[in-house]
Design a protein around this motif. Structure first.
Motif, PDB file in Angstrom:
ATOM      1  N   ASP A 566     -43.761  36.710 -37.259  1.00 36.58           N
ATOM      2  CA  ASP A 566     -43.833  35.275 -36.935  1.00 36.58           C
ATOM      3  C   ASP A 566     -45.223  34.745 -37.205  1.00 36.58           C
ATOM      4  OD1 ASP A 566     -41.219  35.285 -36.155  1.00 36.58           O
ATOM      5  OD2 ASP A 566     -41.703  35.702 -34.047  1.00 36.58           O
ATOM      6  N   ILE A 567     -46.245  35.536 -36.801  1.00 31.55           N
ATOM      7  CA  ILE A 567     -47.636  35.104 -37.022  1.00 31.55           C
ATOM      8  C   ILE A 567     -47.921  34.952 -38.499  1.00 31.55           C
ATOM      9  CG2 ILE A 567     -50.041  35.771 -36.702  1.00 31.55           C
ATOM     10  CD1 ILE A 567     -49.142  37.228 -34.167  1.00 31.55           C
ATOM     11  N   ALA A 568     -47.487  35.960 -39.296  1.00 32.55           N
ATOM     12  CA  ALA A 568     -47.742  35.910 -40.735  1.00 32.55           C
ATOM     13  C   ALA A 568     -47.049  34.700 -41.357  1.00 32.55           C
ATOM     14  CB  ALA A 568     -47.241  37.210 -41.385  1.00 32.55           C
ATOM     15  N   ASN A 569     -45.804  34.417 -40.930  1.00 37.71           N
ATOM     16  CA  ASN A 569     -45.075  33.262 -41.476  1.00 37.71           C
ATOM     17  C   ASN A 569     -45.772  31.956 -41.133  1.00 37.71           C
ATOM     18  OD1 ASN A 569     -43.136  34.941 -42.539  1.00 37.71           O
ATOM     19  ND2 ASN A 569     -41.798  34.829 -40.730  1.00 37.71           N
ATOM     20  N   GLN A 570     -46.323  31.862 -39.888  1.00 37.43           N
ATOM     21  CA  GLN A 570     -47.021  30.650 -39.485  1.00 37.43           C
ATOM     22  C   GLN A 570     -48.261  30.414 -40.339  1.00 37.43           C
ATOM     23  OE1 GLN A 570     -47.590  31.410 -35.373  1.00 37.43           O
ATOM     24  NE2 GLN A 570     -45.693  30.402 -34.752  1.00 37.43           N
ATOM     25  N   ILE A 571     -48.988  31.511 -40.620  1.00 39.84           N
ATOM     26  CA  ILE A 571     -50.207  31.376 -41.438  1.00 39.84           C
ATOM     27  C   ILE A 571     -49.839  30.964 -42.857  1.00 39.84           C
ATOM     28  CG2 ILE A 571     -52.134  32.667 -42.431  1.00 39.84           C
ATOM     29  CD1 ILE A 571     -52.245  34.255 -39.863  1.00 39.84           C
ATOM     30  N   ASP A 572     -48.751  31.585 -43.404  1.00 43.51           N
ATOM     31  CA  ASP A 572     -48.318  31.207 -44.746  1.00 43.51           C
ATOM     32  C   ASP A 572     -47.891  29.750 -44.779  1.00 43.51           C
ATOM     33  OD1 ASP A 572     -48.830  33.690 -45.715  1.00 43.51           O
ATOM     34  OD2 ASP A 572     -46.786  34.447 -45.428  1.00 43.51           O
ATOM     35  N   ALA A 573     -47.208  29.325 -43.719  1.00 40.97           N
ATOM     36  CA  ALA A 573     -46.777  27.925 -43.646  1.00 40.97           C
ATOM     37  C   ALA A 573     -47.964  26.992 -43.557  1.00 40.97           C
ATOM     38  CB  ALA A 573     -45.851  27.724 -42.444  1.00 40.97           C
ATOM     39  N   GLY A 574     -49.055  27.481 -43.021  1.00 44.47           N
ATOM     40  CA  GLY A 574     -50.237  26.652 -42.859  1.00 44.47           C
ATOM     41  C   GLY A 574     -50.957  26.371 -44.145  1.00 44.47           C
ATOM     42  N   LYS A 575     -50.671  27.116 -45.224  1.00 45.72           N
ATOM     43  CA  LYS A 575     -51.390  26.909 -46.485  1.00 45.72           C
ATOM     44  C   LYS A 575     -51.164  25.514 -47.043  1.00 45.72           C
ATOM     45  CE  LYS A 575     -51.646  31.742 -47.915  1.00 45.72           C
ATOM     46  NZ  LYS A 575     -51.276  32.757 -48.921  1.00 45.72           N
ATOM     47  N   GLY A 577     -50.667  22.896 -45.363  1.00 45.01           N
ATOM     48  CA  GLY A 577     -51.464  21.946 -44.594  1.00 45.01           C
ATOM     49  C   GLY A 577     -52.939  22.080 -44.874  1.00 45.01           C
ATOM     50  N   ALA A 578     -53.367  23.211 -45.447  1.00 38.32           N
ATOM     51  CA  ALA A 578     -54.785  23.414 -45.725  1.00 38.32           C
ATOM     52  C   ALA A 578     -55.247  22.675 -46.969  1.00 38.32           C
ATOM     53  CB  ALA A 578     -55.061  24.924 -45.891  1.00 38.32           C
ATOM     54  N   ILE A 579     -54.305  22.364 -47.875  1.00 32.92           N
ATOM     55  CA  ILE A 579     -54.683  21.687 -49.124  1.00 32.92           C
ATOM     56  C   ILE A 579     -55.226  20.299 -48.793  1.00 32.92           C
ATOM     57  CG2 ILE A 579     -53.791  20.768 -51.302  1.00 32.92           C
ATOM     58  CD1 ILE A 579     -51.706  23.022 -51.232  1.00 32.92           C
ATOM     59  N   GLY A 580     -56.393  20.015 -49.361  1.00 38.11           N
ATOM     60  CA  GLY A 580     -57.031  18.732 -49.127  1.00 38.11           C
ATOM     61  C   GLY A 580     -57.885  18.688 -47.881  1.00 38.11           C
ATOM     62  N   LYS A 581     -57.917  19.781 -47.122  1.00 36.62           N
ATOM     63  CA  LYS A 581     -58.732  19.833 -45.921  1.00 36.62           C
ATOM     64  C   LYS A 581     -60.096  20.430 -46.271  1.00 36.62           C
ATOM     65  CE  LYS A 581     -55.373  18.501 -43.180  1.00 36.62           C
ATOM     66  NZ  LYS A 581     -55.400  17.228 -42.441  1.00 36.62           N
ATOM     67  N   THR A 582     -61.146  19.801 -45.765  1.00 36.98           N
ATOM     68  CA  THR A 582     -62.515  20.244 -46.063  1.00 36.98           C
ATOM     69  C   THR A 582     -63.175  20.744 -44.784  1.00 36.98           C
ATOM     70  OG1 THR A 582     -62.697  18.589 -47.801  1.00 36.98           O
ATOM     71  CG2 THR A 582     -64.747  19.591 -47.012  1.00 36.98           C
ATOM     72  N   ILE A 583     -63.774  21.922 -44.904  1.00 37.57           N
ATOM     73  CA  ILE A 583     -64.429  22.539 -43.757  1.00 37.57           C
ATOM     74  C   ILE A 583     -65.906  22.746 -44.083  1.00 37.57           C
ATOM     75  CG2 ILE A 583     -64.582  24.629 -42.331  1.00 37.57           C
ATOM     76  CD1 ILE A 583     -61.612  24.962 -42.644  1.00 37.57           C
ATOM     77  N   ILE A 599     -62.739  33.657 -47.271  1.00 46.84           N
ATOM     78  CA  ILE A 599     -61.576  33.777 -46.382  1.00 46.84           C
ATOM     79  C   ILE A 599     -60.858  32.437 -46.262  1.00 46.84           C
ATOM     80  CG2 ILE A 599     -60.897  34.165 -43.976  1.00 46.84           C
ATOM     81  CD1 ILE A 599     -63.050  36.300 -43.805  1.00 46.84           C
ATOM     82  N   LEU A 600     -61.625  31.346 -46.151  1.00 50.26           N
ATOM     83  CA  LEU A 600     -61.016  30.024 -46.036  1.00 50.26           C
ATOM     84  C   LEU A 600     -60.374  29.580 -47.352  1.00 50.26           C
ATOM     85  CD1 LEU A 600     -63.737  28.234 -43.892  1.00 50.26           C
ATOM     86  CD2 LEU A 600     -61.422  28.799 -43.174  1.00 50.26           C
ATOM     87  N   GLU A 601     -61.025  29.881 -48.469  1.00 50.43           N
ATOM     88  CA  GLU A 601     -60.489  29.459 -49.773  1.00 50.43           C
ATOM     89  C   GLU A 601     -59.190  30.192 -50.099  1.00 50.43           C
ATOM     90  OE1 GLU A 601     -63.753  30.092 -52.427  1.00 50.43           O
ATOM     91  OE2 GLU A 601     -64.663  28.121 -52.006  1.00 50.43           O
ATOM     92  N   GLN A 602     -59.005  31.401 -49.546  1.00 53.54           N
ATOM     93  CA  GLN A 602     -57.740  32.110 -49.749  1.00 53.54           C
ATOM     94  C   GLN A 602     -56.571  31.351 -49.144  1.00 53.54           C
ATOM     95  OE1 GLN A 602     -58.322  35.996 -48.092  1.00 53.54           O
ATOM     96  NE2 GLN A 602     -59.236  36.839 -49.972  1.00 53.54           N
ATOM     97  N   GLN A 603     -56.831  30.521 -48.146  1.00 50.46           N
ATOM     98  CA  GLN A 603     -55.789  29.703 -47.518  1.00 50.46           C
ATOM     99  C   GLN A 603     -55.700  28.311 -48.147  1.00 50.46           C
ATOM    100  OE1 GLN A 603     -53.797  32.027 -45.813  1.00 50.46           O
ATOM    101  NE2 GLN A 603     -53.489  30.297 -44.446  1.00 50.46           N
ATOM    102  N   GLY A 604     -56.570  28.031 -49.113  1.00 45.14           N
ATOM    103  CA  GLY A 604     -56.500  26.746 -49.792  1.00 45.14           C
ATOM    104  C   GLY A 604     -57.426  25.690 -49.253  1.00 45.14           C
ATOM    105  N   PHE A 605     -58.337  26.019 -48.365  1.00 51.50           N
ATOM    106  CA  PHE A 605     -59.290  25.046 -47.831  1.00 51.50           C
ATOM    107  C   PHE A 605     -60.408  24.794 -48.838  1.00 51.50           C
ATOM    108  CE2 PHE A 605     -57.538  26.780 -43.850  1.00 51.50           C
ATOM    109  CZ  PHE A 605     -57.182  25.591 -43.218  1.00 51.50           C
TER     110      PHE A 605
END
Length: 705
Positions: A566-575, A577-583, A599-605
């Motif tokens: 479930d945790i892994a699916n949630q993180i994958d689903a979060g990608k 939402g990460a597009i277009g987000k700037t940290i 680590i952040l860029e792997q999620q699309g941030f």
């Protein structure tokens, strides 16, 4: 009749009857009564401290006993002479020889009851003469002879002698056990005379152990008992002097009565003897008064010395407290300095492991990550022990899922399991409630240490980890945890030692030698849970560690458990939402910047970097960021100060603290500065993503663990 009078301390009557008995036994040539008469006379004079007369009558009693061929009489005669001779250092060996005669004869008669007293007396004599090697066999034999009796006087005496022996051979740990046992018994049974001996020796032990304050308190107890005894002894000495006078007068009158016809001029001699006795009595009283004066002076001197020592102890205590504060500061600093580079090592290794082009180096990278994780665990053990010694560890009460916690622990040991070719069996009772509350972090530390120990000392074996419900009520549940292995096992002599700090068992498996802090940490953490660790182990047959904890129930509704998938699916689903987000990453360490950014860029941030707090404030003024990762300790403006400045013009942007400092030490400062959350370096990547998603947008927030 004579024995009855002696038992009531009526020495005059006892001597009168005993003398008649001796005279009558001579006429009838009865050796048995001749022995009894001399034995009573010897005991009477021994109690009156007239050792010369006591010895003479005891020797006459021995002669009579030998003529009767009565072994029981011989036992008494030998023991009495042993008491007389052993008290004089010039005749110590003679006394011991008589005690040995008692022991040998009693052994021949198979009478163990008569062996105990002379055995104890020999041990006592050798200890008084500091001959500890000779004393030990007799002391050990005394305990065997004592067995399971319930005699506080004898047991406290044996415990005191054993403590003196271990103190003499400088085995302070063993001496502590026996002295404390002796102290408990004399206090419980009000053994005043024995208590004075015990506290005198106990104070000497505490002083030599460096426990000066406790030594001072023990000496105060010794002085209290000594004062009580002194008052009793003073009255006894005065009465003994009077009794001696009465006995001497009686002997004189008896002699006059027997020789009245031929010794009429004895009246004049009697006056002289009376005067002499009065003079002697006066001298004795003067000696007693001088002794009292000397004791008083000595006591004042001792109190003065103890007062000086007490001041030294206070100064030592203050210095120890100062050093403790310095130690705490040192560990806080060193934790940050060690965790910061480890963050880079663990982070870069995790990134490289995900690079498919480096698959041929996967095993090397796993070994590197394991070594870094192991080093981090050692650092955490040392810091954990320091916090517990400083009483900084407090339990939290949050929702707790025992099954998920244990499955997560087993998964974390997968690399070690494969390396040692072990098999793990996980047994979780299905009846364990899901609505429990507790401290999952501290419980995890306990289980991780126990499982880690089982892994270290087991190769190609089986490890069983279990949790079983043993009691359930409306408000809580008692759970028995057990970690069992079939590894090296632990010798019985080491069952207590392994729970001491920095202690280790020698092992052929040198790849897993640790700090020796794991089990001490387990023991201290379980005390916070009002529980204790139990060990069953035999060398070569494995070990079983178990403990029981009572958890309260959570009155709120139980949330469904979240699995690893479930945790892994949630993180994958979060990608998405990460597009277009700037940290914005604010960190003064270049390696840490690279690790966090990748680590952040792997999620699309999208990431922006700031090297210091001042530049970060300016960047936040200039553009919009969806989240700020703020390092706490930086030169110039710290992360806390930078956050305070940002909050003056932007109260909405999420700010997450990124720090290697212990979270308990800085949590309040972080929250007061206006930060929203905390990530402790080095971190688990999954937990890192969860914190990011939780703070960046409510639309992509996965449920927290």
């Amino acid at each position: 009749m004579s024995g009855t009078s002696l038992g009531k301390y009526q020495y005059k009557d006892a001597i009168e009857i005993a003398m008649d008995l001796v005279e009558e036994s001579k006429k009838r040539k009865n050796n048995y009564y001749h022995y009894v008469g001399h034995n009573i006379l010897g005991s009477s004079y021994y109690d009156l401290n007239d050792t010369l007369r006591a010895k003479k009558h005891y020797e006459d009693a021995l002669i009579a006993a030998e003529k009767t061929s009565n072994d029981t009489l011989l036992l008494g005669a030998y023991n009495n002479l042993g008491n007389i001779y052993s008290e004089d250092k010039n005749t110590t060996q003679i006394g011991i020889d008589y005690y040995n005669l008692v022991i040998n004869l009693a052994a021949k008669l198979k009478n163990e009851e008569q062996i105990l007293n002379p055995t104890v007396n020999i041990a006592w004599t050798y200890i008084d003469n500091k001959q500890y090697k000779r004393a030990w066999p007799y002391l050990e034999k005394s305990w065997q002879l004592y067995g399971n009796r319930k005699d506080p006087f004898i047991e406290s005496q044996l415990s005191n002698l054993t403590g003196r022996y271990y103190l003499g051979v400088n085995n302070l740990d063993s001496a502590a056990v026996y002295f404390e046992k002796a102290v408990q018994m004399v206090e419980q049974d009000s053994l005043i005379l024995q208590a004075s001996y015990v506290y005198e020796n106990y104070a000497d032990f505490l002083y030599r152990s460096g426990k000066f304050k406790d030594a001072f308190l023990a000496l105060e107890r010794y002085n209290d008992y000594k004062s009580q005894i002194f008052r009793q002894e003073r009255m006894q000495e005065i009465e003994a002097a009077n009794i001696k006078f009465d006995v001497a007068e009686y002997q004189k009158n008896l002699e006059i009565a027997r020789n009245e016809q031929v010794l009429k001029d004895e009246i004049i001699e009697r006056s002289r003897e009376t005067m002499l006795i009065m003079i002697i009595s006066s001298i004795i009283l003067i000696i007693i008064l001088l002794a009292l004066f000397k004791i008083t002076v000595s006591r004042r001197k001792l109190i003065s010395e103890l007062s000086v020592k007490n001041k030294e102890l206070v100064r030592a205590k203050e210095e120890a407290e100062r050093l403790s504060i310095l130690k705490t500061k040192f560990f806080s600093t060193i934790s940050h300095e060690l965790r910061t580079p480890l963050y880079g090592v663990i982070g870069l290794t995790s990134i490289l492991l995900e690079d498919k082009s480096l698959s041929k180096h996967e095993e090397d990278l796993k070994s590197l990550k394991f070594s870094a994780d192991y080093l981090l665990a050692l650092i955490n053990d040392v810091l954990q022990m320091n916090k517990m010694e400083s009483n900084l560890v407090k339990l939290e009460t949050v929702p707790l899922n025992v099954g998920d916690l244990m499955r997560s622990i087993v998964k974390s040991f997968e690399f070690t399991r494969l390396q040692n070719q072990n098999s793990i069996q996980l047994d979780i009772d299905d009846n364990i409630p899901n609505n429990l509350k507790g401290d999952p972090v501290r419980l995890s530390q306990v289980l991780m240490n126990l499982v880690g120990n089982a892994m270290k000392f087991t190769e190609r074996g089986n490890i069983h980890i279990g949790a079983h419900l043993i009691e359930e009520t409306e408000t809580g549940a008692g759970i028995l945890f057990r970690v069992k292995d079939d590894g090296l096992g632990i010798p019985e002599s080491k069952h207590e030692v392994i729970f001491e700090e920095f202690s280790q068992l020698k092992s052929a498996n040198y790849n897993y030698q640790g700090t020796g802090l794991g089990l001490p940490i387990v023991k201290k953490l379980l005390l916070l849970f009002d529980s204790e660790i139990h060990l069953e182990s035999e060398e070569g047959k494995g070990s079983t560690f178990s403990f029981t904890i009572n958890f309260p129930k959570d009155d709120k509704a139980v949330a469904p458990a979240i699995s690893s998938n479930d945790i892994a699916n949630q993180i994958d689903a979060g990608k998405d939402g990460a597009i277009g987000k700037t940290i914005l990453i604010v960190d003064d360490n270049r390696i840490n910047q690279v690790v966090t950014q990748r680590i952040l860029e792997q999620q699309g941030f999208t990431c922006d970097i700031s090297d210091n707090g001042a530049l970060a404030v300016e960047k936040v003024r200039a553009r919009h960021y969806d989240l700020i990762l703020m390092d706490v300790n930086m030169p110039g403006i710290s992360g806390l100060e930078a956050t305070r400045q940002i909050r003056k013009f932007n109260a909405l942007v999420p700010v997450v603290a990124l720090t290697a400092v212990e979270i308990e030490e800085i949590r309040e400062e972080i929250l007061e500065a206006g930060m929203n959350d905390i990530i402790v370096k080095p971190y688990d990547t999954t937990v890192f993503y969860q914190v990011i998603y939780r703070n960046i947008s409510s639309e992509v927030v996965p449920s927290p663990l």
